[in-house]
Design a protein around this motif. Structure first.
Motif, mmCIF file in Angstrom:
data_model
loop_
_atom_site.group_PDB
_atom_site.id
_atom_site.type_symbol
_atom_site.label_atom_id
_atom_site.label_comp_id
_atom_site.label_asym_id
_atom_site.label_seq_id
_atom_site.Cartn_x
_atom_site.Cartn_y
_atom_site.Cartn_z
ATOM 1 N N THR A 28 -18.644 70.311 -52.003
ATOM 2 C CA THR A 28 -19.153 70.124 -53.355
ATOM 3 C C THR A 28 -18.008 69.689 -54.240
ATOM 4 O OG1 THR A 28 -20.464 71.103 -55.149
ATOM 5 C CG2 THR A 28 -18.789 72.510 -54.130
ATOM 6 N N TYR A 29 -18.331 69.363 -55.480
ATOM 7 C CA TYR A 29 -17.342 69.087 -56.515
ATOM 8 C C TYR A 29 -17.783 69.864 -57.739
ATOM 9 C CZ TYR A 29 -14.888 66.752 -60.311
ATOM 10 O OH TYR A 29 -14.135 66.516 -61.431
ATOM 11 N N ALA A 30 -16.828 70.427 -58.495
ATOM 12 C CA ALA A 30 -17.144 71.250 -59.663
ATOM 13 C C ALA A 30 -17.028 70.412 -60.929
ATOM 14 C CB ALA A 30 -16.211 72.458 -59.719
ATOM 15 N N ALA A 31 -18.157 69.871 -61.394
ATOM 16 C CA ALA A 31 -18.164 68.967 -62.547
ATOM 17 C C ALA A 31 -18.349 69.740 -63.840
ATOM 18 C CB ALA A 31 -19.291 67.937 -62.395
ATOM 19 N N ASN A 32 -17.721 69.252 -64.884
ATOM 20 C CA ASN A 32 -17.840 69.893 -66.184
ATOM 21 C C ASN A 32 -19.255 69.747 -66.747
ATOM 22 O OD1 ASN A 32 -16.578 71.344 -68.347
ATOM 23 N ND2 ASN A 32 -16.639 69.472 -69.559
ATOM 24 N N TRP A 33 -19.676 70.756 -67.507
ATOM 25 C CA TRP A 33 -21.021 70.819 -68.053
ATOM 26 C C TRP A 33 -21.270 69.750 -69.127
ATOM 27 C CZ3 TRP A 33 -21.484 71.178 -73.285
ATOM 28 C CH2 TRP A 33 -20.335 71.569 -73.986
ATOM 29 N N SER A 34 -20.208 69.289 -69.802
ATOM 30 C CA SER A 34 -20.379 68.519 -71.030
ATOM 31 C C SER A 34 -20.871 67.099 -70.821
ATOM 32 C CB SER A 34 -19.052 68.473 -71.802
ATOM 33 O OG SER A 34 -18.051 67.827 -71.035
ATOM 34 N N GLY A 35 -21.020 66.669 -69.572
ATOM 35 C CA GLY A 35 -21.528 65.327 -69.307
ATOM 36 C C GLY A 35 -21.000 64.738 -68.027
ATOM 37 N N GLU A 36 -19.895 65.291 -67.513
ATOM 38 C CA GLU A 36 -19.317 64.746 -66.283
ATOM 39 C C GLU A 36 -20.313 64.793 -65.134
ATOM 40 O OE1 GLU A 36 -15.544 65.436 -63.203
ATOM 41 O OE2 GLU A 36 -16.141 67.020 -64.601
ATOM 42 N N PHE A 37 -21.054 65.897 -65.017
ATOM 43 C CA PHE A 37 -21.984 66.021 -63.877
ATOM 44 C C PHE A 37 -23.062 64.947 -63.898
ATOM 45 C CE2 PHE A 37 -24.460 68.352 -67.016
ATOM 46 C CZ PHE A 37 -25.780 68.169 -66.633
ATOM 47 N N GLU A 38 -23.362 64.402 -65.074
ATOM 48 C CA GLU A 38 -24.375 63.349 -65.182
ATOM 49 C C GLU A 38 -23.812 61.952 -64.908
ATOM 50 O OE1 GLU A 38 -27.249 64.833 -68.698
ATOM 51 O OE2 GLU A 38 -25.103 65.005 -69.129
ATOM 52 N N GLU A 39 -22.498 61.808 -64.999
ATOM 53 C CA GLU A 39 -21.888 60.488 -64.839
ATOM 54 C C GLU A 39 -21.327 60.250 -63.446
ATOM 55 O OE1 GLU A 39 -19.416 59.168 -68.154
ATOM 56 O OE2 GLU A 39 -20.037 60.969 -69.241
ATOM 57 N N ILE A 40 -21.182 61.286 -62.653
ATOM 58 C CA ILE A 40 -20.660 61.124 -61.294
ATOM 59 C C ILE A 40 -21.657 60.339 -60.452
ATOM 60 C CG2 ILE A 40 -20.211 62.423 -59.156
ATOM 61 C CD1 ILE A 40 -18.785 64.508 -60.853
ATOM 62 N N ARG A 41 -21.151 59.409 -59.629
ATOM 63 C CA ARG A 41 -22.009 58.553 -58.820
ATOM 64 C C ARG A 41 -21.852 58.792 -57.319
ATOM 65 N NH1 ARG A 41 -24.032 58.638 -62.846
ATOM 66 N NH2 ARG A 41 -24.370 57.006 -64.404
ATOM 67 N N PHE A 42 -21.123 59.825 -56.935
ATOM 68 C CA PHE A 42 -20.930 60.067 -55.502
ATOM 69 C C PHE A 42 -21.549 61.389 -55.035
ATOM 70 C CE2 PHE A 42 -17.031 61.243 -57.822
ATOM 71 C CZ PHE A 42 -16.897 62.591 -57.502
ATOM 72 N N TRP A 43 -22.484 61.929 -55.816
ATOM 73 C CA TRP A 43 -23.140 63.175 -55.393
ATOM 74 C C TRP A 43 -23.824 63.030 -54.037
ATOM 75 C CZ3 TRP A 43 -21.187 67.086 -57.488
ATOM 76 C CH2 TRP A 43 -21.017 67.257 -58.858
ATOM 77 N N ASP A 44 -24.335 61.848 -53.726
ATOM 78 C CA ASP A 44 -25.039 61.663 -52.452
ATOM 79 C C ASP A 44 -24.123 61.852 -51.252
ATOM 80 O OD1 ASP A 44 -24.331 58.483 -51.556
ATOM 81 O OD2 ASP A 44 -24.050 59.022 -53.653
#
Length: 378
Positions: A223-239
């Motif tokens: 996993t990766y620990a993305a910040n709540w403020s918007g980073e988790f919505e902008e990451i494109r490698f979750w798949d």
């Protein structure tokens, strides 16, 4: 004639009764050794996870973020077992001289911050002690910034493409060391980064390359620990990962001592945002960190540490408890939600421990710990 025929029959088919006796014995042996899936039994409480979701939640990660110590024994694990904790996240630190310095320094001996528990030896020993009590480990390396150019990993931001290339090369060495450690010590999950928002957004190719390298070394979930403020919505490698990891310090109130109804209403908007990302990538969601300090303003800026120098900082265990209740009630029943790592847990902390520990994020020896234990299935 009948006698002669009977003896001949017995000599020819002697194996039939032996087989008839052996088959049930073999089936019994197979049944006895067959792996069993352990599913947490639902609590009888009306606020339990099962009553909210209507289905078993035995596959949830019931975690805490473990604070490194000078030593670890099996007795340190007993409070976790009593609270239903089944996972710990261990956090070794690398450091950078500044936010724009393209070099990540690795400290495998724990010399940087002086914590044995962050050394390779300490991480391995803690993992072993946790495993003896049925507790799994996620390794979650962090970066620590030094100097005057930033104190939070989200500030890391190179000024040139060449510096970014150098940073990713350095960070890869750092992370692959811990991937190899996680593989060698049979850790159960690995977090490949934490709150590196400038490094993740706009650098998809570099992260996909790093993930491929990590998977060639470590064969557990990532996993990766993305910040709540918007980073988790902008990451494109979750798949390319196994979990969508979020540092879930969403602001939920503008006033002190909010009611649970206020918090539940405030969670609706972050919930919609998280659901949108989850639907896009079809990956389960994990709160790699979530927690609340023990102060009246805990829900205003949940990421902010309490002011330990303030003389009249007010203790507020009820607000912390209410924040825990609203968070669990909002997410624990979601079918795509995989679990939480509560921030944070101090091994050996006593009920009469230091005041600054009592004000901060730990739920230990507070009503919030009871809420956590209830939802973790105790």
């Amino acid at each position: 004639m009948p006698t002669t025929f009977s003896f001949a029959f017995v000599r020819r088919f002697w194996w039939v009764p032996v087989l008839l006796m052996a088959v049930p014995v073999a089936l019994l042996v197979v049944w006895w050794h067959w792996p069993r899936q352990v599913v947490a039994l639902p609590s009888s409480s009306a606020n339990s996870a099962s009553s909210v979701s209507g289905r078993p939640t035995g596959n949830r990660l019931r975690g805490v973020n473990w604070v490194a110590a000078d030593s670890v024994s099996s007795s340190n694990m007993e409070p976790l077992v009593r609270s239903g904790v089944t996972w710990i996240a261990q956090t070794p630190f690398g450091w950078q001289a500044g936010a724009a310095t393209p070099e990540v320094r690795l400290h495998t001996g724990g010399a940087f911050r002086g914590h044995w528990g962050e050394s390779d030896q300490g991480l391995a020993h803690t993992t072993q002690q946790a495993r003896l009590r049925g507790i799994r480990t996620m390794l979650k390396p962090h970066l620590w910034l030094r100097g005057g150019n930033g104190s939070w990993p989200g500030d890391i931001n190179m000024t040139t493409a060449a510096d970014w290339q150098a940073w990713f090369a350095s960070y890869s060495i750092f992370l692959l060391h811990y991937a190899e450690l996680a593989e060698r010590t049979h850790m159960d999950a690995l977090c490949i980064g934490t709150e590196l928002q400038h490094a993740t957004v706009g650098h998809e190719a570099e992260w996909r390359s790093l993930i491929r390298k990590v998977r060639s070394v470590y064969h557990g979930p990532l996993t990766y620990a993305a910040n709540w403020s918007g980073e988790f919505e902008e990451i494109r490698f979750w798949d390319a990962l196994d979990y969508i990891g979020i540092q879930a310090y969403f602001p939920l109130s503008t006033t002190t001592r909010p009611t649970k109804a206020t918090l539940l209403a405030s969670w609706k908007q972050p919930l919609r945002r998280i659901e949108a990302v989850q639907k896009r990538y079809k990956k389960p969601v994990l709160f790699t960190e979530v927690g609340y300090k023990t102060t009246p303003d805990a829900a205003i800026e949940p990421w902010a540490w309490p002011d330990r120098t303030a003389v009249f900082t007010e203790l507020d265990e009820q607000t912390q408890r209410t924040c825990y209740e609203a968070m669990f009630e909002t997410f624990w029943g979601q079918p795509w939600f995989r679990g939480t790592f509560i921030w944070k847990w101090y091994p050996g902390l006593q009920a009469d421990g230091p005041a600054h520990r009592h004000l901060d994020f730990t739920p230990q020896h507070k009503p919030a710990e009871q809420v956590m234990a209830q939802w973790y299935g105790k």
